[in-house]
Design an enzyme around this catalytic site. Structure first.
Site, PDB file in Angstrom:
ATOM      1  N   GLN A  68       0.872  -1.139   0.053  1.00  0.00           N
ATOM      2  CA  GLN A  68       0.084  -0.096  -0.104  1.00  0.00           C
ATOM      3  C   GLN A  68       0.765   1.157  -0.011  1.00  0.00           C
ATOM      4  O   GLN A  68       0.552   2.296  -0.700  1.00  0.00           O
ATOM      5  CB  GLN A  68      -0.885  -0.189   1.390  1.00  0.00           C
ATOM      6  CG  GLN A  68      -1.914   1.051   1.359  1.00  0.00           C
ATOM      7  CD  GLN A  68      -2.917   1.137   2.292  1.00  0.00           C
ATOM      8  OE1 GLN A  68      -3.451   2.018   2.833  1.00  0.00           O
ATOM      9  NE2 GLN A  68      -3.139   0.281   3.064  1.00  0.00           N
ATOM     10  N   GLU A 190       1.060  -1.257   8.405  1.00  0.00           N
ATOM     11  CA  GLU A 190       0.193  -0.165   8.750  1.00  0.00           C
ATOM     12  C   GLU A 190      -0.001  -0.137  10.148  1.00  0.00           C
ATOM     13  O   GLU A 190       0.575   0.866  10.771  1.00  0.00           O
ATOM     14  CB  GLU A 190      -1.146  -0.459   8.029  1.00  0.00           C
ATOM     15  CG  GLU A 190      -2.252   0.560   8.677  1.00  0.00           C
ATOM     16  CD  GLU A 190      -1.925   1.977   8.269  1.00  0.00           C
ATOM     17  OE1 GLU A 190      -1.832   2.187   7.089  1.00  0.00           O
ATOM     18  OE2 GLU A 190      -1.973   2.999   9.365  1.00  0.00           O
ATOM     19  N   ASP A 219       0.457   3.712   5.875  1.00  0.00           N
ATOM     20  CA  ASP A 219       0.698   3.428   4.679  1.00  0.00           C
ATOM     21  C   ASP A 219       0.459   4.335   3.724  1.00  0.00           C
ATOM     22  O   ASP A 219       1.512   4.966   2.951  1.00  0.00           O
ATOM     23  CB  ASP A 219      -0.147   2.201   4.123  1.00  0.00           C
ATOM     24  CG  ASP A 219       0.420   0.756   4.751  1.00  0.00           C
ATOM     25  OD1 ASP A 219       1.740   0.794   5.030  1.00  0.00           O
ATOM     26  OD2 ASP A 219      -0.262  -0.221   4.818  1.00  0.00           O
ATOM     27  N   GLY A 298      -7.321  20.384  18.740  1.00  0.00           N
ATOM     28  CA  GLY A 298      -7.220  21.772  18.740  1.00  0.00           C
ATOM     29  C   GLY A 298      -7.735  22.364  20.050  1.00  0.00           C
ATOM     30  O   GLY A 298      -7.506  23.579  20.187  1.00  0.00           O
ATOM     31  N   GLY A 299      -7.985  21.721  21.033  1.00  0.00           N
ATOM     32  CA  GLY A 299      -8.302  22.205  22.335  1.00  0.00           C
ATOM     33  C   GLY A 299      -9.933  22.422  22.561  1.00  0.00           C
ATOM     34  O   GLY A 299     -10.186  23.007  23.660  1.00  0.00           O
TER      35      GLY A 299
HETATM   36  N1  COA Z   1      11.659 -10.332  -8.978  1.00  0.00           N
HETATM   37  C1  COA Z   1      12.405 -11.086  -8.074  1.00  0.00           C
HETATM   38  N2  COA Z   1      12.308 -10.848  -6.875  1.00  0.00           N
HETATM   39  C2  COA Z   1      11.648 -10.001  -6.275  1.00  0.00           C
HETATM   40  C3  COA Z   1      10.878  -9.178  -7.091  1.00  0.00           C
HETATM   41  C4  COA Z   1      11.057  -9.387  -8.545  1.00  0.00           C
HETATM   42  N3  COA Z   1      10.339  -8.651  -9.355  1.00  0.00           N
HETATM   43  N4  COA Z   1      10.224  -8.186  -6.402  1.00  0.00           N
HETATM   44  C5  COA Z   1      10.716  -8.464  -5.125  1.00  0.00           C
HETATM   45  N5  COA Z   1      11.374  -9.565  -5.036  1.00  0.00           N
HETATM   46  C6  COA Z   1      11.902 -10.098  -3.766  1.00  0.00           C
HETATM   47  C7  COA Z   1      12.977  -9.061  -3.188  1.00  0.00           C
HETATM   48  O1  COA Z   1      14.325  -8.949  -3.651  1.00  0.00           O
HETATM   49  C8  COA Z   1      13.173  -9.778  -1.639  1.00  0.00           C
HETATM   50  O2  COA Z   1      13.837 -10.719  -1.804  1.00  0.00           O
HETATM   51  P1  COA Z   1      15.120 -10.973  -0.676  1.00  0.00           P
HETATM   52  O3  COA Z   1      14.511 -11.145   0.874  1.00  0.00           O
HETATM   53  O4  COA Z   1      15.529 -12.227  -0.952  1.00  0.00           O
HETATM   54  O5  COA Z   1      16.011  -9.613  -0.824  1.00  0.00           O
HETATM   55  C9  COA Z   1      11.724 -10.528  -1.764  1.00  0.00           C
HETATM   56  O6  COA Z   1      11.080 -10.259  -2.869  1.00  0.00           O
HETATM   57  C10 COA Z   1      10.720  -9.852  -0.764  1.00  0.00           C
HETATM   58  O7  COA Z   1      10.545  -8.701  -0.523  1.00  0.00           O
HETATM   59  P2  COA Z   1       9.878  -7.951   0.884  1.00  0.00           P
HETATM   60  O8  COA Z   1      10.033  -6.647   0.677  1.00  0.00           O
HETATM   61  O9  COA Z   1      10.986  -8.400   1.978  1.00  0.00           O
HETATM   62  O10 COA Z   1       8.753  -8.551   1.009  1.00  0.00           O
HETATM   63  P3  COA Z   1       7.741  -9.018   2.140  1.00  0.00           P
HETATM   64  O11 COA Z   1       6.453  -9.467   1.628  1.00  0.00           O
HETATM   65  O12 COA Z   1       8.789 -10.300   2.826  1.00  0.00           O
HETATM   66  O13 COA Z   1       7.798  -7.956   3.136  1.00  0.00           O
HETATM   67  C11 COA Z   1       7.076  -5.678   3.847  1.00  0.00           C
HETATM   68  C12 COA Z   1       6.717  -6.805   2.975  1.00  0.00           C
HETATM   69  C13 COA Z   1       5.862  -4.737   3.429  1.00  0.00           C
HETATM   70  C14 COA Z   1       6.943  -5.865   5.254  1.00  0.00           C
HETATM   71  C15 COA Z   1       8.347  -5.164   3.733  1.00  0.00           C
HETATM   72  O14 COA Z   1       8.394  -4.993   2.293  1.00  0.00           O
HETATM   73  C16 COA Z   1       8.500  -3.769   4.038  1.00  0.00           C
HETATM   74  O15 COA Z   1       8.769  -3.977   5.358  1.00  0.00           O
HETATM   75  N6  COA Z   1       8.907  -2.726   3.642  1.00  0.00           N
HETATM   76  C17 COA Z   1       9.054  -1.361   3.983  1.00  0.00           C
HETATM   77  C18 COA Z   1       7.849  -0.835   4.825  1.00  0.00           C
HETATM   78  C19 COA Z   1       6.562  -0.694   3.940  1.00  0.00           C
HETATM   79  O16 COA Z   1       6.357  -0.212   2.738  1.00  0.00           O
HETATM   80  N7  COA Z   1       5.543  -1.190   4.779  1.00  0.00           N
HETATM   81  C20 COA Z   1       3.981  -1.068   4.278  1.00  0.00           C
HETATM   82  C21 COA Z   1       3.589  -2.033   3.276  1.00  0.00           C
HETATM   83  S1  COA Z   1       2.139  -1.373   2.915  1.00  0.00           S
END
Ligand code: COA
Length: 482
Positions: A68, A190, A219, A298-299
């Site tokens: 998101q 979030e 988000d 705002g109080g």
């Molecule tokens: N091709 C190949 N691999 C891909 C890819 C693609 N097109 N796109 C993503 N990936 C891989 C990444 O390289 C990563 O691999 P690695 O862990 O081996 O390095 C993997 O997919 C997973 O990415 P990740 O971001 O860790 O996803 P997740 O589902 O485990 O975590 C979140 C999701 C949101 C928790 C995390 O991305 C995060 O903390 N993001 C930052 C904060 C954020 O935006 N949070 C709010 C989300 S609404």
């Protein structure tokens, strides 16, 4: 003769030549007309409003976002005219495509409502050919936006140093859960951000649990912050020529939105927060800002009051503020004119310990009317009130449809659905909401037209499996029916 007449008519006549006096020479004052287009701006457009392109025309975004926070940001940039190319993992794509699916096998509303006006290319960033395409995208685009877990972009090989070497003009914009510090490596969603950013500890009633809010301030709120950072970096690049990193931590974004609560934390050092309901109830304050129920930030004392129909309608309520400047009008409206002069009610400090009784009296009045009647009657006297509008009421509100804040969008596999359009209205850059792309829908188009790969190179990339299999769609992107 005709010339003389014309001069006379304009009030200009030739001065008679003087023989005796020499003309006085005065320093010539050069009148330099102030340039109407100072600061190097182009000529003022003469095209009709809304017909001279979009605010971010020409800006190319490599959208490496998911879920998101990142997609909110890039969707806004797309609405302002940027060409947003969403890179997704072949086969599955953005995880939200399959989350909370209401129609089996069809992109979820979670995805479709966050990815309007974008193009989708599928790429396996961990394959050699996939990285070749990504690097071409880095060289071609102006901004890379990502919200992977900390370190994921580096692990792919796209470090800031590498990106900057490939394209020194590129802006690399990231959402992370936390900024540098003890939690920088944590994954964050979030509600984690709402809790870590101070929202949860200050939301709810003082004797209840901390609460998260329905508004996605962690988000979508952080996505909004990031969008502003990107636009500012684009503006600075016009002067410096170089890109830069833009980081928005979700904790920081939430704390920014909770600014008034950090204000109150410091006020606490100087005594109780006397505009909080708990002060009037004689409940002592602790060391940290308490949850303030529905008190206004705002109080001004404010509460949610019942309206006609509250027994069966969970949203038959109104937010009522006893704002000091309109107090006398409130007294007249609720039929309590004596409170205008009574020493216990006339002035705000006198009212503070009596707020419970005052709001009970106002509620006797609001309960006799619907929330819309209260809204109309109060606003006639500039008394601000907030009807508790349900999502159903908002979806059906004609004025929101009219302004494009709520839009109906057509999707090839889902059909018609409602979405929230661009909440930021620019008078010369009008948003047309287009449906979200299917997974990999624009892979060929982007490889060919944007990245200019040759047919041989494309065949090689595809044969390697780096792009997966893109769906076949008849016709191009359907326009949203606003
Ligand atoms: N091709 C190949 N691999 C891909 C890819 C693609 N097109 N796109 C993503 N990936 C891989 C990444 O390289 C990563 O691999 P690695 O862990 O081996 O390095 C993997 O997919 C997973 O990415 P990740 O971001 O860790 O996803 P997740 O589902 O485990 O975590 C979140 C999701 C949101 C928790 C995390 O991305 C995060 O903390 N993001 C930052 C904060 C954020 O935006 N949070 C709010 C989300 S609404």
């Amino acid at each position: 003769m005709a010339k003389k007449k014309a001069l006379k008519a304009k009030g200009k006549t030739k001065a008679p030549k003087s023989k005796a006096r020499k003309p006085v020479t005065r320093p010539v004052l050069k009148v330099v007309a102030k340039k109407p287009n100072g600061g190097g701006l182009p000529k003022v457009s003469s095209k009709p409003w809304g017909k001279d392109g979009k605010a971010l025309d020409g800006v190319k975004i490599l959208d490496f976002t998911h879920v998101q926070s990142g997609p909110t940001c890039t969707q806004l940039l797309a609405w302002f005219g940027a060409d947003v190319i969403k890179v997704e993992r072949p086969g599955s794509g953005d995880i939200t495509r399959g989350q909370l699916q209401d129609v089996p096998g069809v992109d979820s509303l979670y995805f479709t409502m966050l990815n309007h006006n974008k193009r989708s290319i599928t790429l396996d960033s961990k394959s050699k050919q996939g990285m070749k395409v990504l690097e071409r995208l880095v060289k071609t685009c102006d901004v890379l936006v990502e919200n992977f877990a900390p370190g994921a972009l580096d692990r792919m090989g796209l470090t800031w140093e590498h990106i900057h070497a490939l394209n020194p003009r590129m802006i690399v914009a990231s959402v992370k859960g936390f900024g540098p510090g003890p939690y920088e490596d944590c994954k964050v969603y979030e509600n984690v951000a709402q809790c870590a950013g101070g929202s949860a500890s200050t939301t709810g009633f003082h004797d209840g649990l901390p609460l998260v809010t329905g508004a996605q301030i962690g988000d979508s709120g952080t996505g909004l912050h990031l969008a502003l950072g990107i636009v500012s970096a684009l503006y600075q690049r016009k002067r410096t020529g170089r890109g830069q990193r833009v980081l928005t931590a979700m904790q920081d974004g939430v704390l920014n939105l909770c600014r008034v609560k950090l204000r109150d934390q410091q006020r606490l050092a100087h005594g109780p927060l006397n505009e909080y309901t708990q002060f009037g109830q004689g409940i002592p304050f602790g060391e940290a800002v308490p949850r303030a129920g529905n008190d206004s930030g705002g109080g001004q004392p404010g509460v949610i009051l019942k309206c006609k129909g509250w027994e069966t309608d969970p949203n038959a309520y109104i937010y009522f503020i006893t704002q000091a400047p309109v107090w006398e009008k409130i007294c007249d409206l609720i039929g309590q004119p004596d409170w205008k002069t009574h020493p216990d009610y006339a002035k705000p400090p006198a009212r503070l310990p009596r707020l419970k009784e005052i709001f009970e009296r106002i509620e006797q009045w609001t309960k006799t009317k619907t929330k819309f009647e209260v809204m109309n009657e109060c606003n006639a006297f500039d008394i601000p009130v907030g009807p508790i509008l349900s999502m159903k009421e908002l979806a059906e509100e004609p004025s929101l449809r009219h302004t494009g804040t709520v839009v109906e969008v057509d999707h090839p596999t889902r059909g018609k659905y409602l979405s929230v359009g661009n909440p930021i209205k620019l008078s010369d850059s009008i948003t047309e909401v287009e449906r979200s792309p299917l997974l990999g829908e624009h892979t060929d188009e982007i490889l060919t037209k944007v990245l200019k790969f040759t047919p041989r190179e494309i065949a090689e990339i595809k044969a390697s499996g780096a792009t997966g299999h893109a769906p076949q769609v008849s016709g191009s992107r359907a326009q949203a029916a606003e």
